[in-house]
Design a protein around this motif. Structure first.
Motif, PDB file in Angstrom:
ATOM      1  N   ILE A  68       0.832  -1.203   0.000  1.00 52.62           N
ATOM      2  CA  ILE A  68       0.000   0.000   0.000  1.00 52.62           C
ATOM      3  C   ILE A  68       0.870   1.258   0.000  1.00 52.62           C
ATOM      4  O   ILE A  68       0.455   2.300  -0.525  1.00 52.62           O
ATOM      5  CB  ILE A  68      -0.960   0.000   1.223  1.00 52.62           C
ATOM      6  N   GLU A  69       2.079   1.171   0.537  1.00 53.26           N
ATOM      7  CA  GLU A  69       2.949   2.356   0.602  1.00 53.26           C
ATOM      8  C   GLU A  69       3.435   2.786  -0.785  1.00 53.26           C
ATOM      9  O   GLU A  69       3.285   3.968  -1.144  1.00 53.26           O
ATOM     10  CB  GLU A  69       4.112   2.092   1.559  1.00 53.26           C
ATOM     11  N   PRO A  70       4.015   1.882  -1.609  1.00 50.05           N
ATOM     12  CA  PRO A  70       4.378   2.328  -2.972  1.00 50.05           C
ATOM     13  C   PRO A  70       3.166   2.676  -3.820  1.00 50.05           C
ATOM     14  O   PRO A  70       3.265   3.532  -4.718  1.00 50.05           O
ATOM     15  CB  PRO A  70       5.154   1.140  -3.547  1.00 50.05           C
ATOM     16  N   LEU A  71       2.012   2.045  -3.573  1.00 47.92           N
ATOM     17  CA  LEU A  71       0.801   2.420  -4.304  1.00 47.92           C
ATOM     18  C   LEU A  71       0.414   3.857  -3.959  1.00 47.92           C
ATOM     19  O   LEU A  71       0.110   4.663  -4.856  1.00 47.92           O
ATOM     20  CB  LEU A  71      -0.343   1.470  -3.959  1.00 47.92           C
ATOM     21  N   ALA A  72       0.429   4.186  -2.670  1.00 51.65           N
ATOM     22  CA  ALA A  72       0.098   5.546  -2.242  1.00 51.65           C
ATOM     23  C   ALA A  72       1.065   6.549  -2.854  1.00 51.65           C
ATOM     24  O   ALA A  72       0.664   7.629  -3.293  1.00 51.65           O
ATOM     25  CB  ALA A  72       0.116   5.635  -0.716  1.00 51.65           C
ATOM     26  N   GLU A  73       2.334   6.195  -2.904  1.00 49.04           N
ATOM     27  CA  GLU A  73       3.338   7.099  -3.466  1.00 49.04           C
ATOM     28  C   GLU A  73       3.116   7.305  -4.962  1.00 49.04           C
ATOM     29  O   GLU A  73       3.238   8.428  -5.473  1.00 49.04           O
ATOM     30  CB  GLU A  73       4.738   6.525  -3.218  1.00 49.04           C
ATOM     31  N   ALA A  74       2.760   6.235  -5.684  1.00 51.50           N
ATOM     32  CA  ALA A  74       2.516   6.353  -7.126  1.00 51.50           C
ATOM     33  C   ALA A  74       1.307   7.245  -7.391  1.00 51.50           C
ATOM     34  O   ALA A  74       1.337   8.091  -8.307  1.00 51.50           O
ATOM     35  CB  ALA A  74       2.302   4.966  -7.730  1.00 51.50           C
ATOM     36  N   VAL A  75       0.248   7.080  -6.616  1.00 47.37           N
ATOM     37  CA  VAL A  75      -0.945   7.911  -6.774  1.00 47.37           C
ATOM     38  C   VAL A  75      -0.622   9.361  -6.422  1.00 47.37           C
ATOM     39  O   VAL A  75      -1.036  10.297  -7.125  1.00 47.37           O
ATOM     40  CB  VAL A  75      -2.092   7.381  -5.896  1.00 47.37           C
ATOM     41  N   GLY A 135      -4.404  13.106   2.121  1.00 50.24           N
ATOM     42  CA  GLY A 135      -5.435  12.296   1.478  1.00 50.24           C
ATOM     43  C   GLY A 135      -4.940  10.993   0.905  1.00 50.24           C
ATOM     44  O   GLY A 135      -5.736  10.087   0.622  1.00 50.24           O
ATOM     45  N   THR A 136      -3.633  10.888   0.703  1.00 51.69           N
ATOM     46  CA  THR A 136      -3.064   9.659   0.144  1.00 51.69           C
ATOM     47  C   THR A 136      -2.197   8.936   1.158  1.00 51.69           C
ATOM     48  O   THR A 136      -1.258   8.218   0.801  1.00 51.69           O
ATOM     49  CB  THR A 136      -2.248   9.956  -1.125  1.00 51.69           C
ATOM     50  N   ALA A 137      -2.488   9.102   2.426  1.00 52.28           N
ATOM     51  CA  ALA A 137      -1.780   8.342   3.457  1.00 52.28           C
ATOM     52  C   ALA A 137      -1.940   6.853   3.160  1.00 52.28           C
ATOM     53  O   ALA A 137      -2.992   6.423   2.665  1.00 52.28           O
ATOM     54  CB  ALA A 137      -2.341   8.676   4.837  1.00 52.28           C
ATOM     55  N   PRO A 138      -0.916   6.031   3.415  1.00 52.13           N
ATOM     56  CA  PRO A 138      -0.952   4.611   3.036  1.00 52.13           C
ATOM     57  C   PRO A 138      -1.924   3.787   3.881  1.00 52.13           C
ATOM     58  O   PRO A 138      -1.532   2.987   4.726  1.00 52.13           O
ATOM     59  CB  PRO A 138       0.498   4.157   3.236  1.00 52.13           C
ATOM     60  N   ASP A 177      -8.180   1.906   3.065  1.00 54.32           N
ATOM     61  CA  ASP A 177      -9.508   2.513   2.993  1.00 54.32           C
ATOM     62  C   ASP A 177      -9.510   3.750   2.098  1.00 54.32           C
ATOM     63  O   ASP A 177     -10.514   4.059   1.449  1.00 54.32           O
ATOM     64  CB  ASP A 177      -9.995   2.895   4.387  1.00 54.32           C
ATOM     65  N   ARG A 178      -8.392   4.474   2.055  1.00 54.66           N
ATOM     66  CA  ARG A 178      -8.323   5.689   1.237  1.00 54.66           C
ATOM     67  C   ARG A 178      -8.265   5.372  -0.257  1.00 54.66           C
ATOM     68  O   ARG A 178      -8.503   6.247  -1.088  1.00 54.66           O
ATOM     69  CB  ARG A 178      -7.104   6.526   1.635  1.00 54.66           C
ATOM     70  N   PHE A 179      -7.952   4.119  -0.599  1.00 53.12           N
ATOM     71  CA  PHE A 179      -7.809   3.740  -2.010  1.00 53.12           C
ATOM     72  C   PHE A 179      -8.831   2.678  -2.415  1.00 53.12           C
ATOM     73  O   PHE A 179      -8.686   2.040  -3.454  1.00 53.12           O
ATOM     74  CB  PHE A 179      -6.385   3.228  -2.265  1.00 53.12           C
ATOM     75  N   TYR A 205      -7.262  -1.428 -19.231  1.00 50.55           N
ATOM     76  CA  TYR A 205      -5.854  -1.054 -19.195  1.00 50.55           C
ATOM     77  C   TYR A 205      -5.293  -0.910 -17.783  1.00 50.55           C
ATOM     78  O   TYR A 205      -4.072  -0.913 -17.616  1.00 50.55           O
ATOM     79  CB  TYR A 205      -5.661   0.256 -19.961  1.00 50.55           C
ATOM     80  N   GLY A 206      -6.149  -0.771 -16.782  1.00 49.39           N
ATOM     81  CA  GLY A 206      -5.647  -0.592 -15.433  1.00 49.39           C
ATOM     82  C   GLY A 206      -6.747  -0.170 -14.473  1.00 49.39           C
ATOM     83  O   GLY A 206      -7.932  -0.427 -14.722  1.00 49.39           O
ATOM     84  N   LEU A 207      -6.347   0.475 -13.395  1.00 51.17           N
ATOM     85  CA  LEU A 207      -7.276   0.929 -12.363  1.00 51.17           C
ATOM     86  C   LEU A 207      -7.280   2.444 -12.294  1.00 51.17           C
ATOM     87  O   LEU A 207      -6.228   3.082 -12.473  1.00 51.17           O
ATOM     88  CB  LEU A 207      -6.885   0.376 -10.988  1.00 51.17           C
ATOM     89  N   THR A 208      -8.442   3.025 -12.022  1.00 46.14           N
ATOM     90  CA  THR A 208      -8.562   4.459 -11.784  1.00 46.14           C
ATOM     91  C   THR A 208      -9.036   4.661 -10.356  1.00 46.14           C
ATOM     92  O   THR A 208     -10.106   4.176  -9.973  1.00 46.14           O
ATOM     93  CB  THR A 208      -9.548   5.118 -12.756  1.00 46.14           C
ATOM     94  N   PHE A 209      -8.234   5.354  -9.554  1.00 45.93           N
ATOM     95  CA  PHE A 209      -8.565   5.655  -8.169  1.00 45.93           C
ATOM     96  C   PHE A 209      -9.228   7.027  -8.113  1.00 45.93           C
ATOM     97  O   PHE A 209      -8.773   7.979  -8.760  1.00 45.93           O
ATOM     98  CB  PHE A 209      -7.305   5.636  -7.299  1.00 45.93           C
ATOM     99  N   MET A 210     -10.302   7.137  -7.330  1.00 45.64           N
ATOM    100  CA  MET A 210     -11.106   8.357  -7.308  1.00 45.64           C
ATOM    101  C   MET A 210     -11.150   8.946  -5.905  1.00 45.64           C
ATOM    102  O   MET A 210     -11.241   8.216  -4.911  1.00 45.64           O
ATOM    103  CB  MET A 210     -12.521   8.037  -7.802  1.00 45.64           C
ATOM    104  N   PHE A 211     -11.099  10.261  -5.852  1.00 47.20           N
ATOM    105  CA  PHE A 211     -11.132  10.984  -4.591  1.00 47.20           C
ATOM    106  C   PHE A 211     -12.199  12.070  -4.680  1.00 47.20           C
ATOM    107  O   PHE A 211     -12.189  12.882  -5.608  1.00 47.20           O
ATOM    108  CB  PHE A 211      -9.769  11.617  -4.292  1.00 47.20           C
TER     109      PHE A 211
END
Length: 314
Positions: free
Chosen positions: A228-235, A253-256, A259-261, A269-275
């Protein structure tokens, strides 16, 4: 692990288990409306909240299951019958173009034409996708009940006022992906509440693997809890690269935290994360979306999960 320290069942999994049983006890000819979620293989043995191992039981049948009066083999049969009612083979399901009926709940407050509720949802014809339709329809009915309560409260506060304040709520959906592997639906809810300074926005999602049918959870996609940490960093990097956002807001808002993701949709092609507004940006900057390709997620997701997500054309 004690019951007090046991993690709660993820909301998407709980909802799917309840919807497949019609929010009733899954034991044939019982059908009681007050239900618990029961682990067919006990939690103490499996230590997981897996959709295939969970079944909706009323308190009485739940106690009987724990006593062994309803044995585990019977529970597996009841669960299999429920799953079968929603599931057909991928070949049969997708050998013809996907069929979808768009339905809408619409209501106008008779006391004021400026108080309206409009909520559309897909009524998928195919059995596997029907559980998605029922979930979204349940959202609409839940929101309508809340909307009615807010209107009634306003009318009680101003019983003689000829024109009540503007209030409306709309819901619209977009099917991000629907094929033999994945069903992914995004739902956008927009509301102007009584006395509010501006409209509000909320995004909800429905993500399921098709075969075997099960809710898609971020925690189960990640290669490890630490991913979740590298995912949060990429986002975070993408958010800061595409918009004039406050780094402090984005960092918060992108703390690892999974629940936030948890609000994401899947395409070919992939995933889209929404905020939603206020999560990583101020209201005026609106909702924020970040897309990561399957290639970018390759080191973060389990290999078998990534393979299950990848469509034939991706």
């Amino acid at each position: 692990m004690s019951r007090a320290s046991r993690p709660s069942i993820p909301a998407a999994v709980r909802r799917a288990v309840l919807v497949e049983a019609g929010h009733k006890c899954a034991i044939p000819r019982c059908g009681h409306g007050e239900v618990d979620i029961h682990h067919i293989i006990p939690w103490e043995t499996c230590g997981k909240h897996e959709y295939a191992n969970l079944i909706s039981l009323c308190p009485n049948c739940h106690r009987r299951a724990h006593k062994g009066e309803i044995d585990r083999k019977s529970l597996h049969l009841y669960k299999a019958a429920l799953v079968a009612s929603f599931q057909v083979s991928g070949e049969a399901l997708f050998s013809a173009p996907a069929v979808e009926i768009k339905r809408r709940i619409y209501e106008v407050d008779p006391a004021s034409a400026e108080c309206t509720f409009s909520f559309e949802f897909p009524d998928f014809v195919n059995p596997t996708a029907r559980i998605v339709s029922k979930n979204i329809e349940a959202w609409g009915l839940e929101l309508l009940a809340t909307f009615r309560q807010s209107q009634d409260a306003e009318h009680r506060l101003h019983p003689t006022k000829p024109d009540y304040p503007i209030s409306w709520l709309t819901g619209s959906y977009q099917v991000s992906r629907r094929d033999a592997q994945v069903i992914s639906v995004r739902y956008d809810i927009e509301q102007m509440a009584f006395g509010a300074a501006h409209r509000s926005y909320e995004t909800r999602v429905q993500n399921f693997f098709v075969d075997p049918f099960s809710p898609m959870l971020l925690e189960e996609l990640l290669a490890s809890p630490q991913a979740i940490e590298p995912l949060a960093e990429a986002v975070r990097r993408k958010l800061l690269s595409v918009g004039d956002l406050d780094p402090t807001d984005v960092e918060f808002g992108t703390a690892p935290d999974p629940d936030r993701f948890s609000r994401f949709v899947v395409d070919q092609y992939g995933l889209t994360f929404m905020f939603d507004p206020y999560e990583v940006a101020c209201y005026a900057q609106g909702p924020q979306h970040v897309s990561l390709s399957f290639e970018e997620l390759a080191e973060l997701f389990k290999r078998e999960q990534l393979y299950a997500l990848a469509s034939p054309d991706s």
